[in-house]
Design a protein around this motif. Structure first.
Motif, mmCIF file in Angstrom:
data_model
loop_
_atom_site.group_PDB
_atom_site.id
_atom_site.type_symbol
_atom_site.label_atom_id
_atom_site.label_comp_id
_atom_site.label_asym_id
_atom_site.label_seq_id
_atom_site.Cartn_x
_atom_site.Cartn_y
_atom_site.Cartn_z
ATOM 1 N N LEU A 302 0.810 -1.218 0.000
ATOM 2 C CA LEU A 302 0.000 0.000 0.000
ATOM 3 C C LEU A 302 0.843 1.268 0.000
ATOM 4 O O LEU A 302 0.458 2.281 -0.583
ATOM 5 C CB LEU A 302 -0.924 0.014 1.215
ATOM 6 N N ARG A 303 1.991 1.222 0.657
ATOM 7 C CA ARG A 303 2.815 2.422 0.815
ATOM 8 C C ARG A 303 4.045 2.423 -0.078
ATOM 9 O O ARG A 303 4.525 3.483 -0.484
ATOM 10 C CB ARG A 303 3.262 2.561 2.281
ATOM 11 N N GLY A 304 4.608 1.235 -0.309
ATOM 12 C CA GLY A 304 5.796 1.129 -1.143
ATOM 13 C C GLY A 304 7.072 1.415 -0.396
ATOM 14 O O GLY A 304 7.169 2.329 0.409
ATOM 15 N N GLY A 305 8.079 0.570 -0.635
ATOM 16 C CA GLY A 305 9.434 0.868 -0.212
ATOM 17 C C GLY A 305 9.712 0.798 1.259
ATOM 18 O O GLY A 305 10.551 1.546 1.744
ATOM 19 N N THR A 306 9.048 -0.056 2.031
ATOM 20 C CA THR A 306 9.426 -0.160 3.430
ATOM 21 C C THR A 306 10.882 -0.578 3.506
ATOM 22 O O THR A 306 11.348 -1.403 2.736
ATOM 23 C CB THR A 306 8.564 -1.193 4.168
ATOM 24 N N GLY A 307 11.581 0.013 4.421
ATOM 25 C CA GLY A 307 13.003 -0.265 4.554
ATOM 26 C C GLY A 307 13.872 0.672 3.758
ATOM 27 O O GLY A 307 15.079 0.490 3.681
ATOM 28 N N PRO A 326 7.175 4.647 4.574
ATOM 29 C CA PRO A 326 7.447 5.034 5.963
ATOM 30 C C PRO A 326 8.705 4.362 6.502
ATOM 31 O O PRO A 326 9.179 3.367 5.958
ATOM 32 C CB PRO A 326 6.203 4.548 6.706
ATOM 33 N N PHE A 327 9.225 4.915 7.565
ATOM 34 C CA PHE A 327 10.294 4.283 8.335
ATOM 35 C C PHE A 327 9.619 3.232 9.213
ATOM 36 O O PHE A 327 8.800 3.558 10.067
ATOM 37 C CB PHE A 327 11.007 5.335 9.187
ATOM 38 N N VAL A 328 9.959 1.983 8.986
ATOM 39 C CA VAL A 328 9.246 0.876 9.638
ATOM 40 C C VAL A 328 10.140 0.201 10.665
ATOM 41 O O VAL A 328 11.276 -0.173 10.371
ATOM 42 C CB VAL A 328 8.771 -0.162 8.602
ATOM 43 N N SER A 329 9.607 0.071 11.877
ATOM 44 C CA SER A 329 10.324 -0.591 12.963
ATOM 45 C C SER A 329 9.484 -1.729 13.521
ATOM 46 O O SER A 329 8.253 -1.700 13.468
ATOM 47 C CB SER A 329 10.619 0.394 14.101
ATOM 48 N N ILE A 330 10.179 -2.705 14.067
ATOM 49 C CA ILE A 330 9.547 -3.762 14.854
ATOM 50 C C ILE A 330 10.106 -3.691 16.266
ATOM 51 O O ILE A 330 11.328 -3.654 16.451
ATOM 52 C CB ILE A 330 9.816 -5.163 14.273
ATOM 53 N N VAL A 331 9.215 -3.647 17.241
ATOM 54 C CA VAL A 331 9.606 -3.782 18.641
ATOM 55 C C VAL A 331 9.058 -5.128 19.098
ATOM 56 O O VAL A 331 7.844 -5.307 19.188
ATOM 57 C CB VAL A 331 9.048 -2.638 19.508
ATOM 58 N N GLU A 346 14.226 -15.306 7.150
ATOM 59 C CA GLU A 346 13.816 -16.340 6.203
ATOM 60 C C GLU A 346 12.825 -15.890 5.144
ATOM 61 O O GLU A 346 12.694 -16.553 4.114
ATOM 62 C CB GLU A 346 13.209 -17.522 6.984
ATOM 63 N N ASN A 347 12.108 -14.791 5.370
ATOM 64 C CA ASN A 347 11.058 -14.383 4.439
ATOM 65 C C ASN A 347 11.429 -13.128 3.671
ATOM 66 O O ASN A 347 12.392 -12.435 3.999
ATOM 67 C CB ASN A 347 9.735 -14.181 5.185
ATOM 68 N N ASP A 348 10.635 -12.839 2.649
ATOM 69 C CA ASP A 348 10.906 -11.710 1.756
ATOM 70 C C ASP A 348 10.325 -10.435 2.352
ATOM 71 O O ASP A 348 9.292 -9.933 1.909
ATOM 72 C CB ASP A 348 10.307 -11.993 0.376
ATOM 73 N N VAL A 349 10.994 -9.922 3.360
ATOM 74 C CA VAL A 349 10.515 -8.721 4.030
ATOM 75 C C VAL A 349 11.697 -8.077 4.728
ATOM 76 O O VAL A 349 12.640 -8.757 5.152
ATOM 77 C CB VAL A 349 9.394 -9.075 5.034
ATOM 78 N N SER A 350 11.677 -6.738 4.826
ATOM 79 C CA SER A 350 12.745 -6.022 5.511
ATOM 80 C C SER A 350 12.154 -4.836 6.257
ATOM 81 O O SER A 350 11.035 -4.403 5.976
ATOM 82 C CB SER A 350 13.798 -5.526 4.510
ATOM 83 N N VAL A 351 12.913 -4.321 7.233
ATOM 84 C CA VAL A 351 12.487 -3.154 7.995
ATOM 85 C C VAL A 351 13.676 -2.229 8.185
ATOM 86 O O VAL A 351 14.826 -2.574 7.901
ATOM 87 C CB VAL A 351 11.899 -3.547 9.373
ATOM 88 N N ASP A 352 13.384 -1.037 8.699
ATOM 89 C CA ASP A 352 14.434 -0.053 8.949
ATOM 90 C C ASP A 352 15.087 -0.210 10.310
ATOM 91 O O ASP A 352 16.233 0.203 10.491
ATOM 92 C CB ASP A 352 13.848 1.360 8.849
ATOM 93 N N ALA A 353 14.355 -0.746 11.272
ATOM 94 C CA ALA A 353 14.909 -0.930 12.610
ATOM 95 C C ALA A 353 14.239 -2.118 13.271
ATOM 96 O O ALA A 353 13.025 -2.316 13.136
ATOM 97 C CB ALA A 353 14.714 0.330 13.461
ATOM 98 N N ASP A 369 22.420 -11.743 9.308
ATOM 99 C CA ASP A 369 21.410 -12.711 8.846
ATOM 100 C C ASP A 369 20.029 -12.088 8.697
ATOM 101 O O ASP A 369 19.121 -12.729 8.141
ATOM 102 C CB ASP A 369 21.301 -13.872 9.851
ATOM 103 N N LEU A 370 19.866 -10.873 9.198
ATOM 104 C CA LEU A 370 18.550 -10.242 9.238
ATOM 105 C C LEU A 370 18.455 -9.124 8.211
ATOM 106 O O LEU A 370 19.398 -8.344 8.051
ATOM 107 C CB LEU A 370 18.295 -9.665 10.642
ATOM 108 N N LYS A 371 17.302 -9.057 7.553
ATOM 109 C CA LYS A 371 17.094 -8.007 6.544
ATOM 110 C C LYS A 371 16.603 -6.725 7.234
ATOM 111 O O LYS A 371 15.428 -6.378 7.183
ATOM 112 C CB LYS A 371 16.115 -8.503 5.479
ATOM 113 N N VAL A 372 17.550 -6.059 7.873
ATOM 114 C CA VAL A 372 17.304 -4.801 8.560
ATOM 115 C C VAL A 372 18.276 -3.780 7.984
ATOM 116 O O VAL A 372 19.495 -4.016 7.975
ATOM 117 C CB VAL A 372 17.505 -4.920 10.084
#
Length: 464
Positions: A302-307, A326-331, A346-353, A369-372
């Motif tokens: 919906l937003r495009g380009g997370t990470g 957006p700047f996307v974080s996981i806590v 393992e999956n096709d996803v990344s975040v900024d933090a 190993d992490l797509k961050v």
């Protein structure tokens, strides 16, 4: 197949309540797929709909053999009467659609090329399905899920009034308690920001995702992923409160630092968290991995380009780049950190933090190993928290070799504002208002990790 005495499936299918109630009746979980299924890309000719030229049967039988976007395309072209007949004849097709939905990007494309009237009709008749398809606009999902919530509550009350056995009454009352927690969690909190019901599964102990703030326009989006014992009925209200606490903290820091931007936080109970009987296993972590992946991919669709909003160079620092999302974080807390790290490994996803607290570890051996983005991974644990010392699920992100940035959760005087902040005791208070933990996680979530304090070197920066 599970019990079939919960509800009259065919009767429910004739009402808009059908999605989750079918799940309950069939003994399966409709929502939060284990893995997004691939779907035919836009522009590919749809299958022939009409008398089956090979096996015989009606056009509705042919439609029932479809899945993903192809099935959605045919459902919107049916009349309401035909859809009702289809639901009567082929309830499993809808169950399968919800259990293995199309990839979020395919859903977004399908939604954009579907006529508004057809969208509205499908949302009205299948709110429990459309409300939980990652890739559909959040405002549409919120309305559909609120409708679904209300209708499900009324359906359960009607069944209770009609009379059921003692065991069934206990089960239905438990569902009402869980749904009541969802209703309370949607009430506006102290920030004044609107809360939206992003996803809802009313089966078993339930699952729910509630956003605080507008996910459609937010510049900073933070997903809060819980661990052991965090269920909808007992903890959703508090978990949503934790998300709101961080939203307020992030807003205050943006103002303090003279920065602009809108914030949204997400109370994400999108998987069944473990209890003492299954905490030692990884099965629920893998379910959480894939459900979280769907949520992140839905935001990206919906937003495009997370990470990619902010690019980190040296971990803990960030610079502005092209604003494509957006700047996307996981806590992530406790067992939830294991699920989150599995998703990013393992999956096709990344975040900024990525921020993990009280983590029991994961199969990932280092931040590499992490797509961050830029290795922007942060970790903390209270001295009295026993979970990080367990090492039960693999590498411990607290270890120096893992390469994560350490931030403090101990009491301190804020070096920028002068506020006195509290420390963390034990395993569960990392999101308590007025703590160093909340202060530091909020700064990291708005791309200001350089201002997060450590136990040895508090940040000395001043506000702009």
């Amino acid at each position: 197949m599970g019990r079939t005495d919960v509800l009259d499936v065919r009767a429910i299918l004739r009402t808009p309540v059908m999605a989750a109630v079918v799940a309950g009746a069939l003994g399966v979980s409709l929502l939060f797929s284990a893995s997004p299924a691939s779907a035919a890309p836009a522009g590919v000719p749809q299958p022939y709909i009409g008398p089956d030229p090979v096996g015989g049967g009606s056009s509705l039988d042919t439609i029932a053999r479809l899945d993903g976007v192809a099935l959605l395309d045919q459902l919107v072209h049916l009349t309401p009467r035909e859809r009702g007949e289809f639901l009567d004849l082929h309830p499993d097709a809808i169950v399968d659609l919800a259990a293995t939905p199309p990839a979020p990007a395919a859903v977004t494309t399908w939604w954009s090329r579907t006529a508004p009237l057809a969208r509205a009709a499908l949302a009205a008749e299948l709110p429990g399905v459309l409300g939980n398809l990652d890739g559909i606009p959040y405002a549409v999902r919120d309305l559909a899920n609120r409708t679904f919530l209300t209708q499900t509550v009324f359906a359960i009350r009607d069944q209770l009034e009609a009379g059921v056995g003692r065991a069934m009454e206990d089960e239905l009352q438990a569902r009402l308690k869980m749904l009541g927690a969802v209703e309370r969690s949607l009430l506006t909190g102290p920030s004044g920001e609107k809360r939206s019901l992003v996803a809802l599964d009313v089966t078993q102990q339930g699952r729910a995702v509630i956003s605080v703030g507008d996910l459609t326009d937010a510049d900073y989006v933070t997903f809060f992923v819980p661990g052991m014992y965090v269920g909808v009925a007992e903890q959703l209200v508090d978990w949503t409160g934790n998300a709101e606490t961080s939203l307020i903290e992030q807003q205050q820091w943006l103002a303090e630092l003279g920065l602009e931007g809108e914030v949204a936080t997400v109370a994400w109970i999108g998987y069944h968290t473990p209890t003492v009987v299954n905490i030692a296993g990884m099965d629920l972590a893998y379910q959480g991995r894939d459900a979280l992946t769907g949520s992140l991919q839905g935001l990206d669709a919906l937003r495009g380009g997370t990470g990619t909003v902010l690019a980190s160079g040296t971990p803990g620092t960030s610079v502005a780049v092209a604003d494509s999302g957006p700047f996307v974080s996981i806590v992530a807390h406790s067992y939830g950190s294991t699920a989150a790290m599995l998703a990013l490994q393992e999956n096709d996803v990344s975040v900024d933090a990525l921020i993990v607290v009280g983590s029991p570890g994961s199969p990932a051996t280092s931040v590499d190993d992490l797509k961050v983005t830029g290795g922007n991974v942060w970790v903390a644990a209270a001295d009295s928290d026993p979970v990080p010392r367990s090492g039960v699920f693999g590498s411990q992100p607290l270890d120096e070799a893992f390469g994560a940035n350490r931030f403090s959760v101990k009491a301190m005087t804020d070096p920028i504002t002068g506020e006195q902040l509290d420390d963390i005791e034990g395993h569960v208070y990392y999101f308590w208002p007025g703590t160093t933990s909340v202060r530091n996680t909020a700064l990291i979530a708005i791309g200001q990790g350089a201002l997060a304090t450590t136990d040895t070197a508090p940040a000395k920066a001043t506000a702009k």
